[in-house]
Design an enzyme around this catalytic site. Structure first.
Site, short mmCIF file in Angstrom:
data_model
loop_
_atom_site.label_atom_id
_atom_site.label_comp_id
_atom_site.label_asym_id
_atom_site.label_seq_id
_atom_site.Cartn_x
_atom_site.Cartn_y
_atom_site.Cartn_z
CD GLN A 13 -3.19 0.70 2.14
OE1 GLN A 13 -3.19 -0.39 2.67
NE2 GLN A 13 -3.96 1.77 2.48
CB SER B 98 2.76 -5.00 3.97
OG SER B 98 1.48 -4.98 4.72
CG LEU B 99 -1.71 -5.17 -0.81
CD1 LEU B 99 -2.87 -5.89 -0.33
CD2 LEU B 99 -1.75 -3.89 -1.07
NE ARG C 149 -3.49 -7.71 4.94
CZ ARG C 149 -2.42 -6.80 4.77
NH1 ARG C 149 -2.87 -5.81 3.90
NH2 ARG C 149 -1.18 -6.76 5.30
CG HIS D 105 2.66 -4.02 9.11
ND1 HIS D 105 2.32 -5.35 9.18
CD2 HIS D 105 2.49 -3.39 8.17
CE1 HIS D 105 2.01 -5.69 7.65
NE2 HIS D 105 1.91 -4.52 7.12
CD GLN E 5 1.47 -9.26 6.00
OE1 GLN E 5 0.26 -8.91 5.75
NE2 GLN E 5 1.86 -9.44 4.82
#
Length: 317
Positions: free
Chosen positions: A11, A91-92, A116, A201, A250
């Site tokens: 992102q 991440s994503l 999510r 996170h 995560q």
């Protein structure tokens, strides 16, 4: 020639109109866009193409949009028979990596990241959480900052361990504000607030992870056809049940990107190809090791330049 890793951005890489040239020229890419609309039940393609930017920035839309762009660009590689030895995402981007290694179908991935994103947005009320990139301090120095903030009852945790001298903190708005002051006192060159909708996170995201576990359990995962380096461990992961656990973890755990790249280097990777929107990850990889070969591929033109360089075994960015 060494090994190749495919990297997928997270992102922040999104922008209105991304992928326009590719969608106009490539039928396989266009088909990915149509599949996203069908899987989600709303016109994501319209948001990607026309915005508005504020809507595309929203986590619930930005996440499926970026997985869609990465998967559309990935079709160029599949069509040309160019394969990776390892895959990883930031991440994503780990969901795009799971599509690339055929652990997750595109339809399931885009549906999961929409859920999510929605849960992550809902976990902490707007304005109560924040994130900031700290430049010039190491992990140990920032862990000291985090401990001092925790002692005051606020939250400022290490969220993205990106590259030497660049670590992102995440936590409560007040915690990040206090952490910025402390980090500068310890010698940070700069502290840059990030334009995000929540403290991603960090432990504040634990409620979102707990809710997301059910969706992960219901989604069918397969064994990856290519080794996947997981964000939470910076190690190869391959069992579907482990992948599910790590994807939930995560959401509230640090993205160990620098460690992931270093692990792939240890495993013989010398070429990193960022697939999708932007070139942020290429920049991070070069800061980790300037001798690595990097390519950012977002359309057919950049793909063909990369393919020519790989064929000629030339170093190029």
């Amino acid at each position: 020639m060494g090994k190749i890793a495919f990297l997928f951005p997270g992102q922040g890489s999104q922008k209105v109109g991304m992928g326009a040239t590719l969608f106009a020229e490539d039928s396989l890419a266009k088909e990915v866009l149509e599949r996203a609309d069908k899987a989600l039940g709303f016109p994501l393609s319209e948001i990607i193409e026309h915005g508005p930017e504020e809507k595309l920035k929203q986590t619930a839309y930005a996440q499926p949009a970026l997985v869609t762009i990465s998967t559309a660009v990935l079709q160029l590689f599949r069509d040309a028979g160019i394969q990776a030895d390892f895959v990883a995402g930031h991440s994503l981007g780990e969901y795009s990596a799971l599509v690339a290694c055929k652990s997750l179908t595109f339809e399931d991935a885009v549906t999961l990241v929409h859920q999510r994103g929605t849960l992550m947005e809902e976990a902490v009320p707007q304005g109560q959480g924040a994130m900031a990139a700290v430049l010039g301090l190491n992990k140990e120095e920032l862990e000291e900052v985090a401990s001092e903030i925790a002692a005051d009852g606020e939250v400022a945790e290490l969220a993205n361990l990106n590259c030497p001298g660049q670590i992102v903190l995440s936590g409560t708005a007040k915690g990040i504000e206090q952490a910025a002051v402390l980090a500068k006192q310890k010698g940070a060159k700069r502290v840059l607030p990030l334009a995000v909708s929540g403290p991603f996170h960090s432990s504040l995201m634990k409620p979102a992870a707990d809710q997301f576990k059910q969706a992960l359990e219901q989604a069918p995962f397969a064994n990856p056809t290519v080794p996947l380096i997981a964000n939470v461990t910076a190690e190869v992961t391959d069992a579907p049940e482990v992948i599910r656990e790590q994807l939930a973890e995560q959401i509230y755990s640090p993205v160990r990107f620098e460690e992931s790249v270093r692990r792939m280097i240890e495993l013989g990777v010398d070429t990193f190809i960022e697939i999708g929107a932007g070139n942020v990850l290429c920049g991070l990889v070069r800061k980790i090791d300037r001798n690595l070969r990097t390519f950012a591929v977002s359309d057919r033109e950049s793909f063909e330049k990369m393919a020519a360089a790989l064929k000629g075994d030339k170093h190029s960015c």
